[in-house]
Design a protein around this motif. Structure first.
Motif, PDB file in Angstrom:
ATOM      1  N   PRO A 154      20.677   0.890  -1.134  1.00  0.00           N
ATOM      2  CA  PRO A 154      19.823   2.075  -1.078  1.00  0.00           C
ATOM      3  C   PRO A 154      19.114   2.296  -2.410  1.00  0.00           C
ATOM      4  CG  PRO A 154      22.138   2.712  -1.187  1.00  0.00           C
ATOM      5  CD  PRO A 154      22.100   1.224  -1.005  1.00  0.00           C
ATOM      6  N   TYR A 155      17.811   2.473  -2.341  1.00  0.00           N
ATOM      7  CA  TYR A 155      17.048   2.674  -3.571  1.00  0.00           C
ATOM      8  C   TYR A 155      15.811   3.504  -3.273  1.00  0.00           C
ATOM      9  CZ  TYR A 155      13.395  -0.607  -2.144  1.00  0.00           C
ATOM     10  OH  TYR A 155      12.362  -1.211  -1.478  1.00  0.00           O
ATOM     11  N   ARG A 156      15.235   4.044  -4.348  1.00  0.00           N
ATOM     12  CA  ARG A 156      13.953   4.720  -4.260  1.00  0.00           C
ATOM     13  C   ARG A 156      13.126   4.309  -5.468  1.00  0.00           C
ATOM     14  NH1 ARG A 156      12.548  11.247  -4.336  1.00  0.00           N
ATOM     15  NH2 ARG A 156      10.348  11.036  -3.795  1.00  0.00           N
ATOM     16  N   LEU A 157      11.888   3.895  -5.194  1.00  0.00           N
ATOM     17  CA  LEU A 157      10.942   3.549  -6.249  1.00  0.00           C
ATOM     18  C   LEU A 157       9.847   4.606  -6.275  1.00  0.00           C
ATOM     19  CD1 LEU A 157       9.500   1.836  -8.371  1.00  0.00           C
ATOM     20  CD2 LEU A 157       8.659   0.358  -6.520  1.00  0.00           C
ATOM     21  N   GLN A 158       9.778   5.349  -7.378  1.00  0.00           N
ATOM     22  CA  GLN A 158       8.731   6.338  -7.568  1.00  0.00           C
ATOM     23  C   GLN A 158       7.658   5.750  -8.496  1.00  0.00           C
ATOM     24  OE1 GLN A 158      10.727   9.775  -9.206  1.00  0.00           O
ATOM     25  NE2 GLN A 158      11.007  10.687  -7.190  1.00  0.00           N
ATOM     26  N   VAL A 159       6.448   5.642  -7.978  1.00  0.00           N
ATOM     27  CA  VAL A 159       5.310   5.172  -8.772  1.00  0.00           C
ATOM     28  C   VAL A 159       4.498   6.401  -9.162  1.00  0.00           C
ATOM     29  CG1 VAL A 159       3.268   3.704  -8.822  1.00  0.00           C
ATOM     30  CG2 VAL A 159       5.292   2.989  -7.518  1.00  0.00           C
ATOM     31  N   ASP A 183       7.320   2.678   3.288  1.00  0.00           N
ATOM     32  CA  ASP A 183       8.526   1.922   3.658  1.00  0.00           C
ATOM     33  C   ASP A 183       9.814   2.712   3.478  1.00  0.00           C
ATOM     34  OD1 ASP A 183       8.719   2.058   0.919  1.00  0.00           O
ATOM     35  OD2 ASP A 183       8.460  -0.071   0.576  1.00  0.00           O
ATOM     36  N   ASP A 184       9.735   4.015   3.364  1.00  0.00           N
ATOM     37  CA  ASP A 184      10.902   4.887   3.186  1.00  0.00           C
ATOM     38  C   ASP A 184      11.594   4.688   1.846  1.00  0.00           C
ATOM     39  OD1 ASP A 184      10.589   6.043   5.727  1.00  0.00           O
ATOM     40  OD2 ASP A 184      11.739   4.427   6.673  1.00  0.00           O
ATOM     41  N   HIS A 185      11.026   3.863   0.984  1.00  0.00           N
ATOM     42  CA  HIS A 185      11.628   3.633  -0.327  1.00  0.00           C
ATOM     43  C   HIS A 185      10.652   3.918  -1.464  1.00  0.00           C
ATOM     44  CE1 HIS A 185      15.311   1.817   1.170  1.00  0.00           C
ATOM     45  NE2 HIS A 185      14.618   1.026   1.955  1.00  0.00           N
ATOM     46  N   THR A 186       9.374   3.640  -1.267  1.00  0.00           N
ATOM     47  CA  THR A 186       8.387   3.710  -2.337  1.00  0.00           C
ATOM     48  C   THR A 186       7.451   4.882  -2.128  1.00  0.00           C
ATOM     49  OG1 THR A 186       8.473   1.309  -2.537  1.00  0.00           O
ATOM     50  CG2 THR A 186       6.616   2.420  -3.589  1.00  0.00           C
ATOM     51  N   THR A 187       7.263   5.682  -3.170  1.00  0.00           N
ATOM     52  CA  THR A 187       6.407   6.853  -3.075  1.00  0.00           C
ATOM     53  C   THR A 187       5.485   6.935  -4.282  1.00  0.00           C
ATOM     54  OG1 THR A 187       8.039   8.271  -4.186  1.00  0.00           O
ATOM     55  CG2 THR A 187       8.126   8.179  -1.780  1.00  0.00           C
ATOM     56  N   LEU A 188       4.341   7.575  -4.086  1.00  0.00           N
ATOM     57  CA  LEU A 188       3.415   7.845  -5.176  1.00  0.00           C
ATOM     58  C   LEU A 188       3.558   9.299  -5.575  1.00  0.00           C
ATOM     59  CD1 LEU A 188       1.072   6.890  -7.004  1.00  0.00           C
ATOM     60  CD2 LEU A 188      -0.496   7.613  -5.193  1.00  0.00           C
ATOM     61  N   GLU A 189       3.799   9.536  -6.847  1.00  0.00           N
ATOM     62  CA  GLU A 189       4.020  10.874  -7.368  1.00  0.00           C
ATOM     63  C   GLU A 189       2.991  11.212  -8.446  1.00  0.00           C
ATOM     64  OE1 GLU A 189       6.438  12.396  -5.896  1.00  0.00           O
ATOM     65  OE2 GLU A 189       7.761  10.809  -5.160  1.00  0.00           O
ATOM     66  N   ARG A 222       0.849  -1.186   0.000  1.00  0.00           N
ATOM     67  CA  ARG A 222       0.000   0.000   0.000  1.00  0.00           C
ATOM     68  C   ARG A 222       0.885   1.237   0.000  1.00  0.00           C
ATOM     69  NH1 ARG A 222      -2.256   3.216   4.099  1.00  0.00           N
ATOM     70  NH2 ARG A 222      -4.183   4.266   3.502  1.00  0.00           N
ATOM     71  N   ILE A 223       0.610   2.149  -0.926  1.00  0.00           N
ATOM     72  CA  ILE A 223       1.462   3.320  -1.100  1.00  0.00           C
ATOM     73  C   ILE A 223       0.660   4.575  -0.841  1.00  0.00           C
ATOM     74  CG2 ILE A 223       2.955   4.565  -2.701  1.00  0.00           C
ATOM     75  CD1 ILE A 223       3.224   1.954  -4.244  1.00  0.00           C
ATOM     76  N   ARG A 224       1.175   5.444   0.000  1.00  0.00           N
ATOM     77  CA  ARG A 224       0.554   6.734   0.222  1.00  0.00           C
ATOM     78  C   ARG A 224       1.274   7.792  -0.612  1.00  0.00           C
ATOM     79  NH1 ARG A 224       0.588   7.365   6.601  1.00  0.00           N
ATOM     80  NH2 ARG A 224       2.653   6.523   6.289  1.00  0.00           N
ATOM     81  N   GLN A 225       0.667   8.951  -0.678  1.00  0.00           N
ATOM     82  CA  GLN A 225       1.248  10.011  -1.497  1.00  0.00           C
ATOM     83  C   GLN A 225       2.498  10.574  -0.839  1.00  0.00           C
ATOM     84  OE1 GLN A 225      -1.862  12.849  -2.201  1.00  0.00           O
ATOM     85  NE2 GLN A 225      -2.593  11.732  -3.978  1.00  0.00           N
ATOM     86  N   SER A 226       3.367  11.101  -1.690  1.00  0.00           N
ATOM     87  CA  SER A 226       4.573  11.729  -1.166  1.00  0.00           C
ATOM     88  C   SER A 226       4.958  12.887  -2.046  1.00  0.00           C
ATOM     89  CB  SER A 226       5.732  10.727  -1.122  1.00  0.00           C
ATOM     90  OG  SER A 226       6.249  10.536  -2.407  1.00  0.00           O
ATOM     91  N   GLY A 227       5.829  13.715  -1.547  1.00  0.00           N
ATOM     92  CA  GLY A 227       6.293  14.860  -2.316  1.00  0.00           C
ATOM     93  C   GLY A 227       7.572  14.563  -3.052  1.00  0.00           C
ATOM     94  N   THR A 228       7.969  15.479  -3.905  1.00  0.00           N
ATOM     95  CA  THR A 228       9.230  15.390  -4.616  1.00  0.00           C
ATOM     96  C   THR A 228       9.927  16.728  -4.473  1.00  0.00           C
ATOM     97  OG1 THR A 228       8.098  16.074  -6.626  1.00  0.00           O
ATOM     98  CG2 THR A 228       8.392  13.723  -6.300  1.00  0.00           C
ATOM     99  N   PRO A 229      11.241  16.792  -4.783  1.00  0.00           N
ATOM    100  CA  PRO A 229      11.955  18.050  -4.625  1.00  0.00           C
ATOM    101  C   PRO A 229      11.256  19.202  -5.326  1.00  0.00           C
ATOM    102  CG  PRO A 229      13.479  16.261  -5.081  1.00  0.00           C
ATOM    103  CD  PRO A 229      12.089  15.698  -5.222  1.00  0.00           C
ATOM    104  N   GLY A 230      11.079  20.301  -4.623  1.00  0.00           N
ATOM    105  CA  GLY A 230      10.440  21.468  -5.204  1.00  0.00           C
ATOM    106  C   GLY A 230       8.974  21.589  -4.878  1.00  0.00           C
TER     107      GLY A 230
END
Length: 341
Positions: free
Chosen positions: A300-305, A19-25, A2-10
């Motif tokens: 270390p990784y980041r998954l942007q959905v 999970d500190d790795h996956t974000t919804l953009e 389950r992914i909640r919304q997150s921000g991006t730079p700017g």
């Protein structure tokens, strides 16, 4: 997951994730332009792909072994008019089996950092013309860090292993010409994103140092379509697993798919990774598989959905605002991983 919304730079919204790795953009949801493009693609791409597979699969089966289809580069050649942002400088590099183009966007950058980019196109099409404008935008967003835009050999004249060999050769060329490995970021989209992972694995096998990081856009990381077929997005993406796997099966039977899937590689001590994928893409399954593998390896990784974005939506940055936002995030990642050493 389950992914909640997150921000991006700017953005004004603070970043949050499960999970500190996956974000919804992006946090405010997709733009109207994106929604129109997403809806239209399903109605147009799926029937076109179905018709294309119906023609291409029998043609590939009937093609004499070793004979190539001369049309594989024609689509790219027809896009010679696509120009990078104003102020971009271009210069060509030719090698035995591959060629590349330095794409240097306007900006104050004077350091040794390089983004080595591998285009998509399902290993059958694509090239320098098709991706020049997008990688020019990336260079500009990265304040002028040059992009080494690679054109590798394509099927059916070449195999997947040949493409991987070209990517590794280009990486070695950058090292031999004075670019430190920890100042190189390997990036690519679709099949090219898989090449970025494969290049790290190949470099390790050859005793070469790791790059600073890897960027994968809508990546093809698993050549087995079973996981994609079982994913909920199989019914949502215009690119259906059954249609794509039909072509892969024919290519595999002809010996063109003769390399292991990048997701099956040894990821121990792998460099940092940024993955970006549309929320309804079947290749989200590949990203989620790779995320599990990276997590297990402690990488270390980041998954942007990205909410309802097209496959490699970055190519449409002239009209899709989320494409420009995603490119800015890649530039920020490049700055982060190349400044850590």
């Amino acid at each position: 997951m389950r992914i909640r919304q997150s921000g991006t730079p700017g953005y004004s919204a603070p970043p949050t994730s499960v999970d500190d790795h996956t974000t919804l953009e992006p946090p405010q949801g997709p733009s109207r332009v994106s929604l129109v493009a997403h809806t239209g693609s399903r109605g147009m791409v799926r029937p076109a792909l179905r018709a294309g597979v119906a023609v291409a699969a029998p043609a590939l089966r009937a093609l004499p072994q070793g004979l190539g289809i001369p049309l594989t580069r024609k689509a790219d050649q027809a896009l010679f008019w696509l120009r990078p942002p104003r102020g971009t400088r271009l210069s060509r590099v030719r090698h035995d089996h591959w060629r590349a183009e330095w794409v240097r966007g306007p900006g104050p950058h004077r350091g040794p950092e390089v983004i080595m980019y591998m285009h998509g196109g399902a290993d059958v099409t694509g090239g320098l013309n098709s991706w020049r404008r997008m990688v020019g935008r990336l260079s500009k967003a990265a304040y002028g860090i040059p992009v080494f835009n690679l054109e590798y050999r394509l099927a059916p004249k070449a195999t997947v292993s040949d493409a991987m060999e070209d990517a590794l050769s280009a990486y070695r060329w950058l090292l031999d010409h004075g670019t430190p490995a920890n100042r190189i970021v390997l990036a690519g989209d679709s099949f090219g994103a898989g090449l970025a992972f494969a290049t790290v694995l190949g470099a390790r096998a050859a005793g070469l140092p790791d790059p600073a990081g890897v960027v994968a856009i809508s990546p093809v990381l698993d050549f087995d379509f079973a996981t994609k077929a079982a994913h909920p997005n199989a019914a949502r993406d215009p690119f259906t697993p059954s249609q794509l796997s039909a072509l892969v099966d024919v290519a595999r039977a002809r010996g063109l798919v003769n390399a292991p899937s990048p997701v099956d590689g040894d990821l121990t001590d792998f460099p940092p990774v940024l993955m970006q994928v549309g929320s309804t893409e079947i290749f989200r399954a590949d990203c989620e598989q790779m995320a599990v593998r990276l997590e297990q390896a402690g990488v270390p990784y980041r998954l942007q959905v990205w909410d309802r974005q097209l496959h490699v939506w970055h190519l449409f940055a002239d009209v899709i605002p989320e494409a420009r936002q995603a490119i800015a995030d890649i530039a920020a990642f490049v700055d982060q991983v190349t400044s850590q050493h």
